[in-house]
Enzyme design. Structure first.
Site, PDB file in Angstrom:
ATOM      1  N   PHE A   1      -7.071 -21.321 -57.356  1.00 20.66           N
ATOM      2  CA  PHE A   1      -6.733 -20.106 -58.112  1.00 20.66           C
ATOM      3  C   PHE A   1      -7.905 -18.987 -58.089  1.00 20.66           C
ATOM      4  CE2 PHE A   1      -2.908 -21.100 -60.567  1.00 20.66           C
ATOM      5  CZ  PHE A   1      -2.749 -22.316 -60.287  1.00 20.66           C
TER       6      PHE A   1
ATOM      7  N   GLY B   1      -8.880 -12.832 -60.633  1.00 22.02           N
ATOM      8  CA  GLY B   1      -9.835 -11.495 -60.378  1.00 22.02           C
ATOM      9  C   GLY B   1      -9.699 -10.570 -61.670  1.00 22.02           C
TER      10      GLY B   1
ATOM     11  N   LEU C   1     -20.143  -7.063 -47.078  1.00 21.25           N
ATOM     12  CA  LEU C   1     -20.430  -6.127 -47.984  1.00 21.25           C
ATOM     13  C   LEU C   1     -19.223  -5.710 -48.928  1.00 21.25           C
ATOM     14  CD1 LEU C   1     -22.235  -3.640 -48.563  1.00 21.25           C
ATOM     15  CD2 LEU C   1     -21.511  -2.375 -46.567  1.00 21.25           C
TER      16      LEU C   1
ATOM     17  N   GLU D   1     -19.343 -17.014 -54.119  1.00 25.65           N
ATOM     18  CA  GLU D   1     -18.725 -16.478 -52.922  1.00 25.65           C
ATOM     19  C   GLU D   1     -19.057 -16.390 -51.559  1.00 25.65           C
ATOM     20  OE1 GLU D   1     -16.382 -12.587 -54.093  1.00 25.65           O
ATOM     21  OE2 GLU D   1     -17.158 -13.034 -56.017  1.00 25.65           O
TER      22      GLU D   1
ATOM     23  N   GLN E   1     -23.280 -10.040 -49.880  1.00 23.45           N
ATOM     24  CA  GLN E   1     -23.835 -11.338 -50.029  1.00 23.45           C
ATOM     25  C   GLN E   1     -24.137 -11.394 -48.431  1.00 23.45           C
ATOM     26  OE1 GLN E   1     -22.112 -11.031 -53.303  1.00 23.45           O
ATOM     27  NE2 GLN E   1     -20.396 -10.964 -52.005  1.00 23.45           N
TER      28      GLN E   1
ATOM     29  N   SER F   1     -21.746  -5.505 -54.594  1.00 23.52           N
ATOM     30  CA  SER F   1     -22.633  -6.407 -54.217  1.00 23.52           C
ATOM     31  C   SER F   1     -22.615  -6.892 -52.655  1.00 23.52           C
ATOM     32  CB  SER F   1     -23.037  -7.841 -54.986  1.00 23.52           C
ATOM     33  OG  SER F   1     -21.754  -8.462 -54.817  1.00 23.52           O
TER      34      SER F   1
ATOM     35  N   THR G   1      -7.990  -7.465 -61.441  1.00 21.87           N
ATOM     36  CA  THR G   1      -6.969  -6.861 -61.558  1.00 21.87           C
ATOM     37  C   THR G   1      -5.694  -7.858 -61.712  1.00 21.87           C
ATOM     38  OG1 THR G   1      -6.883  -6.681 -59.206  1.00 21.87           O
ATOM     39  CG2 THR G   1      -7.742  -4.860 -60.390  1.00 21.87           C
TER      40      THR G   1
END
Ligand SMILES: *[C@@H]1O[C@H](CO)[C@@H](O)[C@H](O)[C@H]1NC(C)=O
Ligand SMILES: *[C@@H]1O[C@H](CO)[C@@H](O)[C@H](O)[C@H]1NC(C)=O
Ligand SMILES: *[C@@H]1O[C@H](CO)[C@@H](O)[C@H](O)[C@H]1NC(C)=O
Length: 423
Positions: free
Chosen positions: A28, A31, A176, A148, A182, A180, A33
């Site tokens: 799951f 997020g 990108l 992530e 990563q 942020s 939204t």
């Protein structure tokens, strides 16, 4: 040998579990939204199998958990349609061994007080009571940026089938996002042993990961506030009403980010690539003190490079900007490029006028007309000034990965599923 023979005999007698058994995982993604569920199906060699012709089962609902800040129970109950459908996809006899994980991203982290804890507690209670899948409390978490990054690294390397030959065969990943950026790549045991224990922000740099039977030292860092949208805001915040040398000639508007409004216009002297690059370096805090040697930017340890970093995949906005500016064909899902390509495209974007942008860059989106020069320069500067790449070193800019003839997006839930089934 003996065990194998025994298994063969037992399975002939119908007594042993089927060694060819498939595995499922349900992930799951909660997020800001909306909430989504991804169900993956793997064969006994951990190759992806299709579910209804796709390599994942996917369902989404709106709004997200964070919209129920005042009513944790309603937040948990909102997941019911996703849980019902995820369970229906998994054959009954495999449900109790199918791991169920929920990772909450951005939105939930921003809720005031302990509202996010209360929601996660309610979600745990809900799964405890309702789920026929293998639910564990520790699998219901708020995902950190480093999680992530690690999952995207697992997903890309899984899809490239590069997880079977030791860390030096893996590729590094720079993702990108809007808020942020990563970075994740595998490093050697000796590099891992010399790693600083934590970043200036307090996050660990190196995580031990057991993936498909191999142990990796995964270096990962999430640079909060260095995503593309955040970088635009930082850049505009520095220049204020004087005008910003990265903004397209003739453009005049405002830029909204995180509830703040910034002036977006070029200075009277016009857009200027050289000044824009200097501003990008300032945004990246290239000159910030480096507490130990080998920093990228803003005092962050680089991980030291090495074989796991020599083949780099750059994703998300790196791809979108490359497609908008013609660096890659919009029909291509991946391409080998050099960082210098962003600078070459920037030369054209920083010279153009807002009226001529669409003719020069037919793939550009309306909302990016004022920012293509800025984005290209930032992405070039991030790779070269920030991560220390050579301008001519080849990297792969990627949207989807070709996996056994199908194109698959390397999103974090897939990496999460692979790790869950590697435990
Ligand atoms: C949240 O905080 C309130 C008061 O500070 C407390 O009564 C409540 O138990 C907390 N809830 C959780 C889930 O921690
Ligand atoms: C904008 O710049 C000022 C200093 O000029 C700084 O105090 C403020 O935190 C910055 N705002 C953001 C959102 O970065
Ligand atoms: C920095 O990098 C150099 C060369 O890659 C290496 O020899 C050295 O050990 C590194 N130092 C740290 C603190 O990582």
């Amino acid at each position: 040998m003996f065990i194998e023979r025994l298994l063969v005999v037992l399975s002939l007698l119908g007594l042993a579990p089927n060694v060819e058994q498939q595995k499922y995982a349900a992930v799951f993604d909660a997020g800001s939204t909306g909430s989504r569920v991804h169900v993956f199906n793997f064969d006994s060699d951990m190759g992806l199998l299709p579910i209804d012709q796709e390599f994942e089962f996917y369902q989404a609902i709106t709004p997200g958990l964070s919209s129920y800040a005042d009513d944790p129970k309603a937040a948990a109950d909102s997941l019911r349609p996703l849980l019902d459908q995820a369970e229906a996809v998994v054959p009954q006899e495999l449900r109790s061994t199918t791991p169920l994980k929920l990772g909450a991203t951005a939105g939930l982290r921003l809720l005031p007080g302990n509202a996010s804890d209360a929601i996660l507690e309610a979600v745990k209670e809900y799964f405890e009571q309702e789920s026929s899948l293998d639910y564990r409390p520790e699998w219901i978490t708020v995902l950190q940026g480093t999680d992530e990054g690690a999952y995207i690294w697992i997903a890309i390397n899984y899809l490239l089938e590069s997880l079977s030959g030791g860390f030096s065969h893996t590729v590094g990943v720079v993702d990108l996002g809007g808020g942020s950026v990563q970075m994740a790549y595998a490093i050697s045991d000796s590099a891992a042993s010399t790693a600083p224990s934590a970043s200036p922000q307090g996050d660990a740099y190196v995580f031990q990961k057991l993936i498909l039977g191999t142990n990796y030292n995964l270096y990962t860092h999430s640079y909060l506030n260095y995503g593309l949208g955040a970088a635009r805001a930082q850049s505009l915040n520095i220049t204020g009403d004087r005008g910003n040398p990265c903004v397209t000639n003739g453009y005049e508007s405002t830029y909204d980010y995180n509830g703040e409004v910034y002036t977006a216009k070029p200075p009277r002297s016009g857009t200027n690539l050289r000044r824009c690059r200097a501003l990008s370096r300032k945004v990246l805090k290239i000159d910030a003190p480096c507490p130990r040697s080998n920093c990228t930017f803003d005092g962050v340890w680089s991980g030291g490079g090495g074989d796991g970093f020599s083949n780099l995949y750059i994703a998300s906005y790196f791809y979108d900007t490359a497609a908008e500016s013609g660096i890659v064909d919009t029909a291509a899902n991946a391409a080998r490029i050099r960082p210098i390509a962003y600078r070459e495209a920037a030369k054209r974007a920083c010279r153009a006028d807002v009226e001529s942008m669409k003719a020069i860059f037919p793939a550009i989106e309306e909302g990016d007309l004022g920012y293509l020069c800025m984005d290209l320069v930032y992405e070039y500067s991030l790779l070269v000034d920030g991560f220390g790449l050579d301008s001519f070193e080849e990297v792969t800019v990627v949207k989807n990965v070709d996996y056994k003839g199908s194109l698959i997006g390397a999103a974090w839930p897939l990496g999460c599923a692979v790790e869950l089934l590697s435990l």
